[in-house]
Motif scaffolding. Structure first.
Motif, mmCIF file in Angstrom:
data_model
loop_
_atom_site.group_PDB
_atom_site.id
_atom_site.type_symbol
_atom_site.label_atom_id
_atom_site.label_comp_id
_atom_site.label_asym_id
_atom_site.label_seq_id
_atom_site.Cartn_x
_atom_site.Cartn_y
_atom_site.Cartn_z
ATOM 1 N N UNK A 64 50.300 71.694 29.019
ATOM 2 C CA UNK A 64 50.562 71.143 27.696
ATOM 3 C C UNK A 64 50.569 69.620 27.692
ATOM 4 N N UNK A 65 50.784 68.940 28.837
ATOM 5 C CA UNK A 65 51.022 67.501 28.796
ATOM 6 C C UNK A 65 49.847 66.694 28.217
ATOM 7 N N UNK A 66 48.617 66.637 28.704
ATOM 8 C CA UNK A 66 48.180 67.231 29.955
ATOM 9 C C UNK A 66 48.030 66.196 31.084
ATOM 10 N N UNK A 67 48.696 66.456 32.180
ATOM 11 C CA UNK A 67 48.354 65.780 33.429
ATOM 12 C C UNK A 67 47.071 66.420 33.960
ATOM 13 N N UNK A 68 46.968 67.690 33.678
ATOM 14 C CA UNK A 68 45.846 68.473 34.207
ATOM 15 C C UNK A 68 44.863 68.835 33.099
ATOM 16 N N UNK A 69 43.639 69.150 33.505
ATOM 17 C CA UNK A 69 42.605 69.597 32.573
ATOM 18 C C UNK A 69 41.810 70.731 33.212
ATOM 19 N N UNK A 70 41.213 71.546 32.368
ATOM 20 C CA UNK A 70 40.407 72.673 32.816
ATOM 21 C C UNK A 70 38.948 72.476 32.397
ATOM 22 N N UNK A 71 38.118 73.443 32.745
ATOM 23 C CA UNK A 71 36.700 73.319 32.398
ATOM 24 C C UNK A 71 36.474 73.379 30.893
ATOM 25 N N UNK A 72 37.343 74.086 30.168
ATOM 26 C CA UNK A 72 37.156 74.247 28.733
ATOM 27 C C UNK A 72 38.433 74.055 27.943
ATOM 28 N N UNK A 73 38.303 74.051 26.624
ATOM 29 C CA UNK A 73 39.437 73.901 25.719
ATOM 30 C C UNK A 73 39.337 74.960 24.620
ATOM 31 N N UNK A 74 40.473 75.582 24.294
ATOM 32 C CA UNK A 74 40.491 76.648 23.295
ATOM 33 C C UNK A 74 40.110 76.150 21.910
ATOM 34 N N UNK A 75 39.413 77.008 21.172
ATOM 35 C CA UNK A 75 39.097 76.766 19.765
ATOM 36 C C UNK A 75 39.196 78.100 19.038
ATOM 37 N N UNK A 76 40.371 78.373 18.458
ATOM 38 C CA UNK A 76 40.574 79.651 17.791
ATOM 39 C C UNK A 76 39.864 79.721 16.441
ATOM 40 N N UNK A 77 39.364 78.587 15.962
ATOM 41 C CA UNK A 77 38.627 78.615 14.693
ATOM 42 C C UNK A 77 37.366 79.457 14.810
ATOM 43 N N UNK A 78 36.753 79.433 15.999
ATOM 44 C CA UNK A 78 35.555 80.257 16.182
ATOM 45 C C UNK A 78 35.736 81.319 17.260
ATOM 46 N N UNK A 79 36.994 81.485 17.745
ATOM 47 C CA UNK A 79 37.268 82.521 18.721
ATOM 48 C C UNK A 79 36.632 82.270 20.070
ATOM 49 N N UNK A 80 36.430 81.013 20.419
ATOM 50 C CA UNK A 80 35.739 80.670 21.651
ATOM 51 C C UNK A 80 36.507 79.604 22.419
ATOM 52 N N UNK A 81 35.930 79.204 23.545
ATOM 53 C CA UNK A 81 36.408 78.065 24.302
ATOM 54 C C UNK A 81 35.276 77.054 24.352
ATOM 55 N N UNK A 82 35.592 75.802 24.023
ATOM 56 C CA UNK A 82 34.576 74.751 24.033
ATOM 57 C C UNK A 82 34.669 73.906 25.287
ATOM 58 N N UNK A 83 33.739 72.973 25.466
ATOM 59 C CA UNK A 83 33.685 72.170 26.694
ATOM 60 C C UNK A 83 34.880 71.244 26.872
ATOM 61 N N UNK A 84 35.221 70.998 28.126
ATOM 62 C CA UNK A 84 36.189 69.965 28.487
ATOM 63 C C UNK A 84 35.666 69.295 29.759
ATOM 64 N N UNK A 85 36.151 69.693 30.940
ATOM 65 C CA UNK A 85 35.613 69.126 32.180
ATOM 66 C C UNK A 85 34.193 69.625 32.458
ATOM 67 N N UNK A 86 33.843 70.761 31.901
ATOM 68 C CA UNK A 86 32.457 71.219 31.936
ATOM 69 C C UNK A 86 31.786 70.801 30.636
ATOM 70 N N UNK A 87 30.611 70.204 30.721
ATOM 71 C CA UNK A 87 29.876 69.816 29.513
ATOM 72 C C UNK A 87 29.383 71.040 28.764
ATOM 73 N N UNK A 88 29.023 72.081 29.531
ATOM 74 C CA UNK A 88 28.512 73.309 28.935
ATOM 75 C C UNK A 88 28.443 74.363 30.026
ATOM 76 N N UNK A 89 28.123 75.593 29.625
ATOM 77 C CA UNK A 89 27.885 76.656 30.598
ATOM 78 C C UNK A 89 26.901 77.653 30.012
ATOM 79 N N UNK A 90 26.180 78.313 30.906
ATOM 80 C CA UNK A 90 25.208 79.335 30.528
ATOM 81 C C UNK A 90 25.645 80.656 31.146
ATOM 82 N N UNK A 91 25.400 81.740 30.437
ATOM 83 C CA UNK A 91 25.765 83.070 30.926
ATOM 84 C C UNK A 91 24.513 83.944 30.934
#
Length: 560
Positions: A64-91
């Motif tokens: 919550x601070x954040x001292x730390x960060x992850x690859x993505x960030x939540x976005x409940x508006x579209x029910x997905x996770x968007x980029x953070x430390x990762x610019x993008x990802x492919x599946x």
């Protein structure tokens, strides 16, 4: 109230950056960070932040601070996770191979250099090897599968073949923030050079705040990271003060020693009495439920076939037979039903939550209630019937039970749980109510030694399956209930690449939970309300989604 370090002079007000749909680099701050932002917390514990070693509440606060960060960030508006430390990802089309494109402009705290794929893979491995992280089993199964693989074409491309298809939901849970089950990224170089202990307590992570000093039971002090890749905070210093008592936190706010604090909803009038103070309402922030522990019908993981320590069929709510058609199961189910309908959820919402909420049937289904088996109230308040059901089950004079509140920063969590204890007392149950720090209670849930009930608050979910890993025998943290039926259905939902298949299994699980009153019963969904002191501006446009029990978005708070 504990003494708060004297704040430094606040800087001049500045414009807040325009919000972005992803974690793109924010505009540079107008001035050098200065001044101190001070926050009152219920519980901090010792500071620690290595993904392998950290426990709660530290894991939750760090996200919550954040001292730390992850690859993505939540976005409940579209029910997905968007980029953070990762610019993008492919599946891949089959949902088995994920390719993460890592940012090349992120620097670690404390001079440990540029973040690369080596740090990302190392950090995920720390989570997979953790005995404390609630999703370590998922991390190991998905990112380090025996029949999977990891490859990289350069320092900023991470290709993970998971060995089998998985739904995106449990993967998003690991890569998204803010959430206490995310996999944040730390410096492998620090771990190698300074060792495990230093990396845990003086962590080189990537967030806009870095740890500066911490004293257990007193405070955590963080300093702003200038020229941060995402946003440089307006304040030079962020201080968390550990102040367990609500009255002391309110007093600190009223005297100006705290700029904001974790607040019970019945303290709203006190906040409104402060000249220049205001409130921020965060909708659908928390969903709460009661967990029935000890329903552990899967053998312990030590391989000898013995049951988990908390499995005790002498407890009235625990059946000695896992067959849901057996008379023994019916008796225990009757007890659980009696305990569920003995609770007046509407009264809790009106009185403990000041009307900022609504009753719910199942925890984890907030926002997905339209998919539950019946639209009407599943647990109607009926204390007379509850007493009759206890008598039918062979407990006309009630029984003894332990109820513990999981203190995790949610609004009025202790007060609402105390109300549950009183409702149970009214039907003859002798409740031993435990109000202990979450750091004390949680290890008993991890070890499966806790036998009572708990009030538990969680954040919103991208999908109900997101919270179900804690009902699996393979999980570290446990909600206290594991059954062959859910042991089969939950992994099937986790591995369903097609949303329609995942939803089908989720709905089957919900029906089982409701029909058998198994595992948990819902209490309420609640909006959170955060106090904003007269020296800071509201930051409503920069509240990060994911988990809203704790205040977040500190890096976007500006002086008024």
């Amino acid at each position: 109230a504990k003494a708060v370090p004297t704040p430094k002079p606040a800087p001049a007000a500045k414009a807040v950056p325009t919000p972005k749909p992803t974690a793109a680099k924010a505009p540079a701050t107008a001035a050098k960070p200065s001044g101190t932002l001070t926050v009152g917390q219920k519980e901090l514990g010792p500071y620690q932040a290595n993904p392998k070693l950290i426990g709660n509440p530290q894991i939750f606060l760090n996200s919550a601070i954040p001292i730390t960060e992850t690859l993505g960030m939540y976005n409940f508006d579209n029910g997905q996770v968007g980029p953070m430390l990762a610019k993008s990802w492919d599946v891949s089309a089959d949902g088995q191979t994920w390719t993460f494109h890592i940012r090349d402009d992120v620097e670690f705290h404390k001079g440990f250099g540029n973040m690369t794929v080596e740090d990302v893979a190392f950090s995920f491995r720390q989570v997979a090897d953790s005995t404390k992280h609630a999703r370590s089993a998922n991390a190991k199964e998905m990112f380090f599968a025996e029949n999977g693989s990891q490859t990289t074409s350069d320092d900023y491309t991470w290709v993970v073949d998971m060995g089998q298809p998985f739904s995106e939901v449990p993967i998003y849970e690991l890569i998204g923030t803010p959430r206490a089950v995310g996999a944040w990224i730390v410096s492998k170089k620090q771990w190698d050079e300074d060792g495990e202990e230093e990396a845990n307590f003086n962590t080189a992570a990537t967030g806009p705040w870095e740890i500066d000093e911490a004293k257990t039971g007193e405070f955590w002090r963080m300093k702003a990271v200038e020229d941060h890749w995402r946003v440089t905070p307006a304040f030079a210093e962020l201080i968390f003060m550990e102040i367990p008592e609500e009255s002391a936190r309110v007093a600190g706010f009223k005297t100006g020693n705290l700029d904001t604090f974790v607040m019970a909803l019945d303290s709203i009038p006190e906040v409104e009495s402060v000249k220049g103070a205001t409130l921020m309402q965060v909708p659908n922030a928390v969903q709460a439920g009661i967990n029935f522990y000890g329903q552990l019908y899967m053998p312990a993981r030590d391989g000898d076939g013995e049951s988990w320590p908390a499995y005790n069929p002498d407890n009235p709510w625990v059946s000695p037979n896992s067959d849901i058609t057996s008379p023994e199961w019916a008796t225990a189910r009757t007890v659980r039903l009696a305990m569920s309908i003995a609770i007046d959820r509407e009264a809790i919402v009106d009185n403990m939550l000041q009307g900022f909420g609504r009753p719910i049937t199942l925890k984890d289904w907030m926002g997905f209630e339209d998919r539950l088996p019946s639209p009407e109230e599943t647990w109607p308040y009926d204390p007379a019937r509850a007493k009759s059901l206890l008598a039918d089950a062979g407990y006309p004079d009630g029984f003894k039970a332990t109820l513990t509140t999981a203190i995790r920063g949610a609004p009025s969590e202790v007060e609402a749980c105390e109300a549950v204890a009183q409702y149970w007392d009214a039907i003859g149950i002798d409740v031993d109510f435990q109000r202990v720090p979450y750091g004390t209670y949680r290890p008993t849930a991890v070890a499966r030694t806790y036998e009572g009930m708990s009030c538990h608050n969680v954040g919103p979910r991208l999908s109900p399956i997101q919270g179900m890993a804690s009902f699996l025998n393979s999980g570290n943290f446990s909600w206290g209930s594991e059954h062959p039926i859910t042991e089969e259905l939950i992994p099937m939902a986790q591995k369903s690449v097609l949303p329609a298949d995942r939803i089908k299994y989720e709905d089957q699980i919900a029906k089982f939970y409701i029909d058998e009153v198994f595992g948990q019963t819902g209490l309420y969904a609640v909006d959170n309300v955060w106090p904003v002191g007269p020296n800071i501006s509201p930051w409503s446009d920069f509240v990060k989604q994911g988990d809203l029990r704790q205040i977040n978005g500190f890096e976007y708070i500006t002086p008024r």
